[in-house]
Design an enzyme around this catalytic site. Structure first.
Site, mmCIF file in Angstrom:
data_model
loop_
_atom_site.group_PDB
_atom_site.id
_atom_site.type_symbol
_atom_site.label_atom_id
_atom_site.label_comp_id
_atom_site.label_asym_id
_atom_site.label_seq_id
_atom_site.Cartn_x
_atom_site.Cartn_y
_atom_site.Cartn_z
ATOM 1 N N HIS A 85 24.550 41.999 31.393
ATOM 2 C CA HIS A 85 25.698 40.578 30.887
ATOM 3 C C HIS A 85 25.998 41.104 29.653
ATOM 4 O O HIS A 85 27.226 40.763 29.446
ATOM 5 C CB HIS A 85 24.558 39.322 30.880
ATOM 6 N N TYR A 95 27.254 30.022 31.964
ATOM 7 C CA TYR A 95 26.189 29.750 32.497
ATOM 8 C C TYR A 95 26.323 28.275 33.442
ATOM 9 O O TYR A 95 25.950 28.258 34.605
ATOM 10 C CB TYR A 95 24.823 29.586 31.647
ATOM 11 N N GLU A 137 20.118 36.926 25.347
ATOM 12 C CA GLU A 137 21.367 37.525 25.488
ATOM 13 C C GLU A 137 21.773 37.335 23.818
ATOM 14 O O GLU A 137 22.499 38.010 23.147
ATOM 15 C CB GLU A 137 22.302 37.118 26.289
ATOM 16 N N THR A 280 23.724 62.751 34.307
ATOM 17 C CA THR A 280 24.213 62.170 33.035
ATOM 18 C C THR A 280 23.161 61.703 32.319
ATOM 19 O O THR A 280 23.062 62.176 31.012
ATOM 20 C CB THR A 280 25.420 61.111 33.144
ATOM 21 N N PHE A 393 22.687 53.594 40.031
ATOM 22 C CA PHE A 393 23.999 53.653 39.547
ATOM 23 C C PHE A 393 24.733 52.431 40.213
ATOM 24 O O PHE A 393 25.794 52.634 40.713
ATOM 25 C CB PHE A 393 24.679 54.709 39.693
ATOM 26 N N PRO A 395 23.885 47.808 41.154
ATOM 27 C CA PRO A 395 23.073 46.717 41.050
ATOM 28 C C PRO A 395 21.596 47.265 40.922
ATOM 29 O O PRO A 395 21.135 47.903 42.009
ATOM 30 C CB PRO A 395 23.275 45.655 41.873
HETATM 31 P P1 FAD Z 1 34.524 51.330 43.349
HETATM 32 O O1 FAD Z 1 35.854 50.825 43.575
HETATM 33 O O2 FAD Z 1 33.593 50.253 42.669
HETATM 34 O O3 FAD Z 1 34.013 51.633 44.939
HETATM 35 C C1 FAD Z 1 32.509 52.260 44.985
HETATM 36 C C2 FAD Z 1 32.409 53.004 46.156
HETATM 37 O O4 FAD Z 1 32.392 52.066 47.385
HETATM 38 C C3 FAD Z 1 33.189 53.955 46.178
HETATM 39 O O5 FAD Z 1 32.412 54.821 46.726
HETATM 40 C C4 FAD Z 1 34.217 53.471 47.237
HETATM 41 O O6 FAD Z 1 34.915 54.481 48.118
HETATM 42 C C5 FAD Z 1 33.426 52.476 48.322
HETATM 43 N N1 FAD Z 1 34.158 51.459 48.720
HETATM 44 C C6 FAD Z 1 34.970 50.495 47.927
HETATM 45 N N2 FAD Z 1 35.365 49.809 49.154
HETATM 46 C C7 FAD Z 1 34.806 49.998 50.217
HETATM 47 C C8 FAD Z 1 34.710 49.335 51.410
HETATM 48 N N3 FAD Z 1 35.578 48.171 51.976
HETATM 49 N N4 FAD Z 1 34.268 50.025 52.541
HETATM 50 C C9 FAD Z 1 33.318 51.005 52.042
HETATM 51 N N5 FAD Z 1 33.274 51.630 51.121
HETATM 52 C C10 FAD Z 1 34.038 51.299 50.148
HETATM 53 N N6 FAD Z 1 28.832 56.942 37.525
HETATM 54 C C11 FAD Z 1 29.281 58.088 37.142
HETATM 55 O O7 FAD Z 1 30.246 58.954 37.839
HETATM 56 N N7 FAD Z 1 28.607 58.745 36.015
HETATM 57 C C12 FAD Z 1 27.748 57.970 35.452
HETATM 58 O O8 FAD Z 1 27.124 58.444 34.287
HETATM 59 C C13 FAD Z 1 27.379 56.850 35.717
HETATM 60 N N8 FAD Z 1 26.585 56.092 35.190
HETATM 61 C C14 FAD Z 1 26.270 54.651 35.590
HETATM 62 C C15 FAD Z 1 25.176 53.754 34.967
HETATM 63 C C16 FAD Z 1 24.761 52.778 35.305
HETATM 64 C C17 FAD Z 1 23.835 51.974 34.597
HETATM 65 C C18 FAD Z 1 25.521 51.951 36.474
HETATM 66 C C19 FAD Z 1 25.120 50.553 37.025
HETATM 67 C C20 FAD Z 1 26.499 52.571 37.005
HETATM 68 C C21 FAD Z 1 26.867 54.151 36.812
HETATM 69 N N9 FAD Z 1 27.834 54.669 37.514
HETATM 70 C C22 FAD Z 1 28.021 56.148 36.919
HETATM 71 C C23 FAD Z 1 28.420 54.210 38.624
HETATM 72 C C24 FAD Z 1 29.727 53.724 38.116
HETATM 73 O O9 FAD Z 1 29.839 52.636 37.407
HETATM 74 C C25 FAD Z 1 30.733 53.198 39.191
HETATM 75 O O10 FAD Z 1 30.054 52.458 40.134
HETATM 76 C C26 FAD Z 1 31.351 54.459 39.987
HETATM 77 O O11 FAD Z 1 32.180 55.143 39.197
HETATM 78 C C27 FAD Z 1 32.200 53.969 41.168
HETATM 79 O O12 FAD Z 1 33.330 52.957 40.443
HETATM 80 P P2 FAD Z 1 34.756 53.125 41.077
HETATM 81 O O13 FAD Z 1 35.466 51.996 40.550
HETATM 82 O O14 FAD Z 1 35.452 54.209 41.221
HETATM 83 O O15 FAD Z 1 34.357 52.772 42.644
HETATM 84 C C1 HEM Z 2 24.809 41.015 37.123
HETATM 85 C C2 HEM Z 2 21.372 37.330 37.523
HETATM 86 C C3 HEM Z 2 24.074 34.490 35.175
HETATM 87 C C4 HEM Z 2 27.999 37.310 35.751
HETATM 88 C C5 HEM Z 2 23.621 40.228 37.488
HETATM 89 C C6 HEM Z 2 22.488 40.768 38.199
HETATM 90 C C7 HEM Z 2 21.477 40.308 38.305
HETATM 91 C C8 HEM Z 2 21.963 38.886 37.987
HETATM 92 C C9 HEM Z 2 20.149 40.041 38.973
HETATM 93 C C10 HEM Z 2 22.378 42.608 38.702
HETATM 94 C C11 HEM Z 2 22.061 43.205 37.724
HETATM 95 C C12 HEM Z 2 22.187 44.734 37.797
HETATM 96 O O1 HEM Z 2 23.416 45.204 38.098
HETATM 97 O O2 HEM Z 2 21.137 45.313 37.745
HETATM 98 C C13 HEM Z 2 21.862 36.408 37.004
HETATM 99 C C14 HEM Z 2 21.012 35.314 36.977
HETATM 100 C C15 HEM Z 2 21.718 34.191 36.100
HETATM 101 C C16 HEM Z 2 22.885 34.880 35.999
HETATM 102 C C17 HEM Z 2 19.750 35.082 37.370
HETATM 103 C C18 HEM Z 2 21.558 32.692 36.008
HETATM 104 C C19 HEM Z 2 20.390 32.475 35.329
HETATM 105 C C20 HEM Z 2 25.415 34.983 35.210
HETATM 106 C C21 HEM Z 2 26.599 34.324 34.653
HETATM 107 C C22 HEM Z 2 27.418 35.165 34.676
HETATM 108 C C23 HEM Z 2 27.152 36.466 35.319
HETATM 109 C C24 HEM Z 2 26.645 32.721 33.920
HETATM 110 C C25 HEM Z 2 29.185 35.017 34.439
HETATM 111 C C26 HEM Z 2 29.790 34.124 35.087
HETATM 112 C C27 HEM Z 2 27.472 38.431 36.046
HETATM 113 C C28 HEM Z 2 28.325 39.895 36.217
HETATM 114 C C29 HEM Z 2 27.117 40.804 36.721
HETATM 115 C C30 HEM Z 2 26.082 40.233 36.884
HETATM 116 C C31 HEM Z 2 29.477 39.859 36.187
HETATM 117 C C32 HEM Z 2 27.592 42.309 37.099
HETATM 118 C C33 HEM Z 2 27.913 42.244 38.730
HETATM 119 C C34 HEM Z 2 28.727 43.111 39.078
HETATM 120 O O3 HEM Z 2 29.740 43.208 38.497
HETATM 121 O O4 HEM Z 2 28.290 44.089 40.207
HETATM 122 N N1 HEM Z 2 23.406 38.920 37.309
HETATM 123 N N2 HEM Z 2 23.261 36.142 36.453
HETATM 124 N N3 HEM Z 2 25.749 36.281 35.797
HETATM 125 N N4 HEM Z 2 26.065 38.784 36.363
HETATM 126 FE FE1 HEM Z 2 24.640 37.765 36.381
#
Ligand code: FAD
Ligand code: HEM
EC number: 1.14.12.17
Length: 401
Positions: A85, A95, A137, A280, A393, A395
């Protein structure tokens, strides 16, 4: 404080909500984006569509509700979510929007079963859960504002260097546009980038692990291009970074975050395992150990499909050749003719038994199937849960299921 009656209502309704959990959170997101389309600039659209984020949110809310009278018990989980967050710049005023929408979704999915008494109890409980997140936070925003080189929200960075690391993986060296020093970070942490590719209606935010030890004048991220295939479109952000972001270009970045970090309070051997671009955070940990804990024995195990997609290969080989307390191993699934590796196929228990001791601390990262296999093998090896650490990499999820 919640009354004991309210606590009873919350606890007794969690199982009912769990049954409808996915439906409630899916409805929640439909309502949220319909009424607050600006939030589409923050949320990952693909995670929404694939149901991963709705599931993660549902699990977190129900876990919190079950511990509503002792939220301390789930503080580590709250901290891990709050790191994300904070990296996304979620603010206290977000929130109530989430709370009201969640209640409206419960009402819609559960119909008459959601009595005013139940909805009131959940409104109170959500307020307490939200306050816990907002408090954690607030401390994180304070910390990141006050550490040397830290900043709030997203700042502009310049791409100082762009280096191809393999057929599909490229590194980006990022320096603050204002020329200031950068905040330090712990090995395993990530930075978060925000981009708006041409033609996209919204900004897109993604996390990328820092792929070097701290201490350099720039941040390095190392990104795999998620190319389009017959069954899926190209990844939005990784494709933009590879194809459109060049040296000299600007990108928005939020300060380092994350709880998947190397425990340096002890000196026991460490085993770092990675699959694909999961290398990485492992390279950041490896470099840190070699620099700061030169007597700590480290085993570096990497799995890739073949040498063509293997990033940072020469770098790890060079570290191995120059450090007596390090040993690296390589596993190629489908090696090409000239690829030399220690093992062909997948990492498995029999192989791990030969090369590592269960007495070590284990860290791993890679595709989900790789992580499940490694986790299973480590459990078979008898490694206790407190010495097994991993990062998704995507949720955060559990490997236990
Ligand atoms: P997105 O647009 O988010 O798509 C994700 C995947 O879903 C793609 O393979 C895409 O082809 C597929 N997809 C999209 N739409 C559909 C659909 N409709 N049906 C089926 N498949 C679909 N990545 C790295 O390369 N290096 C890192 O060091 C790295 N570190 C990370 C650390 C953390 C803590 C986290 C949470 C993630 C990390 N990632 C890393 C992953 C990175 O954040 C992105 O998720 C990744 O680069 C993909 O993002 P994107 O926008 O290119 O793909
Ligand atoms: C991601 C829980 C409130 C925005 C997440 C995740 C959890 C979570 C479990 C996934 C974490 C991960 O990726 O590892 C909660 C709970 C909330 C809360 C329990 C309330 C008590 C909010 C609020 C916002 C928010 C208020 C803003 C509108 C997001 C976004 C992500 C996220 C943008 C990343 C999601 C993505 O882009 O995939 N939250 N959240 N959350 N949360 Fe929250």
């Amino acid at each position: 404080m919640l009354t004991s009656k309210t606590i009873d209502i919350i606890k007794s309704t969690v199982p009912v909500l769990e049954v409808h959990g996915q439906a409630i959170t899916t409805t929640f997101y439909e309502m949220l984006f319909k009424n607050h389309p600006d939030l589409l600039n923050i949320f990952n659209h693909v995670n929404q569509r694939q149901g991963k984020q709705p599931q993660a949110l549902a699990n977190a809310v129900y876990a919190a509700a079950l511990h509503i009278d002792n939220l301390e018990a789930i503080l580590p989980v709250v901290k891990q979510i709050s790191e994300k967050h904070r990296a996304l710049n979620i603010q206290p005023e977000h929130y109530p929007i989430v709370g009201e929408t969640l209640l409206a979704a419960m009402k819609q999915v559960l119909g008459d079963a959601a009595t005013p008494e139940i909805l009131n109890a959940w409104a109170e409980a959500y307020g307490i859960i939200a306050d816990a997140f907002i408090g954690v936070e607030a401390d994180m925003y304070d910390a990141v504002e006050n550490i040397s080189g830290g900043w709030l929200g997203f700042h502009k960075f310049v791409v100082d260097l762009k280096v191809k690391e393999s057929d599909v993986i490229t590194s980006f060296y990022l320096k603050p546009q204002d020329g200031k020093a950068i905040a330090t970070y712990l090995p395993g942490q990530y930075i978060t980038v925000r981009v708006k590719p041409d033609g996209e209606e919204y900004t897109h935010i993604r996390h990328y692990s820092l792929s070097t030890a701290a201490g350099a004048p720039s941040y390095r991220i190392t990104v795999k291009k998620e190319a389009a295939a017959t069954d899926k479109p190209a990844g939005i952000v990784s494709t933009y970074l590879h194809d459109s972001l060049n040296e000299g270009d600007i990108i928005e970045v939020s300060a380092p975050a994350g709880t998947f970090t190397l425990d340096q309070s002890q000196d026991i051997p460490v085993v770092l395992l990675s699959g694909g671009v999961g290398i990485t955070p492992m390279v950041s940990m490896l470099e840190t150990i070699l620099k700061e804990q030169p007597n700590r024995y480290v085993t570096f195990i990497h799995a890739a499909i073949h040498g063509g997609v293997h990033a940072l290969k020469e770098h790890v080989e060079q570290l191995d050749a120059t450090h007596s307390h390090m040993k690296s191993y390589l596993c190629y699934e489908l090696p090409r003719e000239n690829d030399i590796s220690h093992k062909t196929g997948y990492i498995d228990l029999a192989w791990l038994q030969q090369i590592v001791s269960p007495e070590a601390d284990f860290y791993f990262c890679g595709p989900e199937a790789f992580m499940r296999a490694v986790n299973h093998a480590l459990q078979e090896l008898g490694v206790p849960a407190e010495r097994i650490h991993y990062e998704f990499f995507g949720p955060a999820s559990s490997l236990e299921a």
